[in-house]
Each structure stands twice: as C-alpha cells, then as structure tokens.
Design a protein around this motif. Sequence first.
Motif, mmCIF file in Angstrom:
data_model
loop_
_atom_site.group_PDB
_atom_site.id
_atom_site.type_symbol
_atom_site.label_atom_id
_atom_site.label_comp_id
_atom_site.label_asym_id
_atom_site.label_seq_id
_atom_site.Cartn_x
_atom_site.Cartn_y
_atom_site.Cartn_z
ATOM 1 N N ALA A 298 0.843 -1.190 0.000
ATOM 2 C CA ALA A 298 0.000 0.000 0.000
ATOM 3 C C ALA A 298 0.878 1.239 0.000
ATOM 4 N N GLU A 300 0.848 4.758 1.719
ATOM 5 C CA GLU A 300 0.215 5.490 2.816
ATOM 6 C C GLU A 300 0.939 6.814 3.022
ATOM 7 N N ASN A 301 0.197 7.919 2.844
ATOM 8 C CA ASN A 301 0.776 9.260 2.975
ATOM 9 C C ASN A 301 2.025 9.431 2.105
ATOM 10 N N LYS A 305 4.608 0.990 1.401
ATOM 11 C CA LYS A 305 4.742 0.089 2.544
ATOM 12 C C LYS A 305 4.402 -1.339 2.135
ATOM 13 N N GLY A 308 2.989 -3.224 6.235
ATOM 14 C CA GLY A 308 2.998 -2.180 7.249
ATOM 15 C C GLY A 308 4.324 -1.476 7.447
ATOM 16 N N ARG A 310 7.859 0.503 5.760
ATOM 17 C CA ARG A 310 8.349 1.232 4.597
ATOM 18 C C ARG A 310 9.260 0.334 3.771
#
Length: 378
Positions: A298, A300-301, A305, A308, A310
Amino acid sequence: PFHAQKGDCSICLDGTWKFRWTPVPDERIVEFYQTDFNDKDWVGFPVPANWEVNGYGTPIYVSAGYPFKIDPPRVMGEPKVDYTTYKERNPVGQYRRSFQLPAGWEARGQTLLRFEGVMSAFYVWINGERVGYSQGSMEPSEFNITDYLKTGENQIALEVYRYSDGSYLEDQDFWRLHGLYRSVELTAIPAAHVRDWKIDPDFDATTGDATLAFVASISNADAASKAVATLYGTDGTIAWQSEQLPVNEMITTEAVIANIKPWSAEEPNLYTLDLTLYGADGTVIEVSRERIGFRHFAIENGVMKLNGKRVVFKGADRHEFDAKRGRAITRQDMIDDITFCKRHNINAIRTSHYPNQEYWYDLCDEYGIYLIDETNME
C-alpha cells in the motif's frame, strides 16, 4: 496442470529441428509443411535459439524506431539502400520435426501445443494441416491440436517471419533477434480442466492473519464431481484446507488463516496452493499448483509500505540476454542473474520491456525480488 506429479501431462519439444532460412519470403518453400516433403538437405537447428547468433541473418540493434521502411501496417516496403533490411527484407525461418505420442496419450483428453516465445509471427501445421497463426513475440501462444493428432508419430511444421504488423508495437530498445527462442511443449488436459485461476493472498500486519481468495474458471465442469483446495506451509504441512467445493463454471472461495509467515524480499516465505478436481468415483482428474506469498502492499501518505513497513526499491532494469545465445537464455542464466541481484543488494527488477519467461517470476518469488512487470508494447 498435472495428474500425479508435476510434468506427467507434458512433453517437451525442445531439441534439434530441421531448419531452412531465407532473407525474403519469396524464397521460402511454400509446400514445406506437407508430410511427404523431403527435408534431408535441411540443417539441424537448436530450439530454443535465435537465428542471428547461429549464422542466419544479421542482428540489428535499434534504440528507438524501426529497421524497416515505416509504412504501417506494411513492413515490406523498400528502405534506404544502407539498411540491413534492404536485402534481408523480411527473413523467414521454416522449421520441421516429428514427435511421438506416448501410448494412451489420446485418452488423457485434449492436447495443447504451447510456444513460450516466437519472434515474431508464425504459422503452425500439424501433420500437414494448418492449425493457426500467432504474433506477439514476447508472450506465449497456445493452440488446441487435438483434432490434428494421430496415434504414434506426428509431424509439426512452423513458418516464422521476422517482421509483421505487430512489429510496430514491439519497438523495444534492444538487439532484434528472431526465431523459436523459448521452449515448446505439449500439454494434455482432461475433460474437466482449470482454464484460469486468479489467486489473491493478503496479509494483515496488525493481526498477523492472512486472507486467501481465489476464482477458478473450469472447462467442462460437469465432468468433475468436487474440488478441494489445500494450502501447504513452508515446512510442507497443511496450513489450511477447504471443504469439498462444488464444481461449476466458476469456483470461488475465501478464507482467513492465522499464523501465516508474510512474504518480503528479506524473508520470501512461500506457500503452495493446490486445487484438485475429482471425478465421481473419487479419482483425481487434475491438480493445479501455484506457489504464493502473503503480503500487503500500500501507499500510505506518499510512502510505499509492504506489510505495514516502509519499503525502498533498490532496482535495476534487466534484459533476457546472453552474450552467445542471444535471447534464448537458460534456466541457469536466470539463476545466475538472481544470484547476482541478491549478492549486490538489488531487491527490485524491471522487465524492460516485455514479459519474461515464466521461470523468472518463480525465481523472484522464491528468492525475494520486487518485480515491475512490463507488457510487450514499447
């Protein structure tokens, strides 16, 4: 697919084929595909292999643009005199070989003839009958040849053209090399057959649970009575098994599985998923098998990732290429490349600029490489 063990429904047609090359289509032998054609004066040529690195035709490197006269969709116009294609206007390679079907092969069901890669366009005949045509030189081509086969010895003939109208889409910046450069095989498929299978493994880093969902398309579903999906863990034990699934044109299932080890480049944990079709008498009709990894990707911001955490791509472009064999690379070549990547902390590869051989994807799964996969359209 297989029945009892991997490979027991397939016949490899790699090896030495009879071969003839001409620089222009008008010099080809038109009736070469007939079963009584005498090819004793033709050379023995390896498959898989490229023509140009084996003494037939000129290898051409083009970064952008075309080596022939641009006149879409035609490729046979007269180019500049200093172009290689002025004399080698559209080379043609003609191939022939025979193969033996094992006893009882016909009882296994239908037979598919699969070419993993042919550069660039070709016609195929079985026992003197034209089966079909294909173009798209970096993807597999598959033909149902059941109705063309006979018991015992069979003959296959192939006519490969260096250029076609598809060459306008295939403008990769690489050495332009041609011929049967990937493997050829026959596969027997039974009456009930998993035609397509889309598997979605996902992972929840918060709970540690995984989800497994898949959709399978079944040919002749009435010939099977049930299906069972089994997931084997990294140690070979059963991590999950479905109930008996009814066999329809589409089989779908979804499960939540605890205690799954996620997949990443650092820890490429792989599980094995089997989908087995059974007949009314309880015997196995067919097994389909895939190795899968559970992971969640995903952004995210603005941060990529994986599971979960990086992730940073330390990547390189890669061509399927060998200094001597051209684009007809071996499995050992691929293992050498994957070993080089891992030794040098490369964790991502871009398949510049086309789909690769299937084995490369298996290696990336097994050893942990993030793959940016490209289509055959440069």
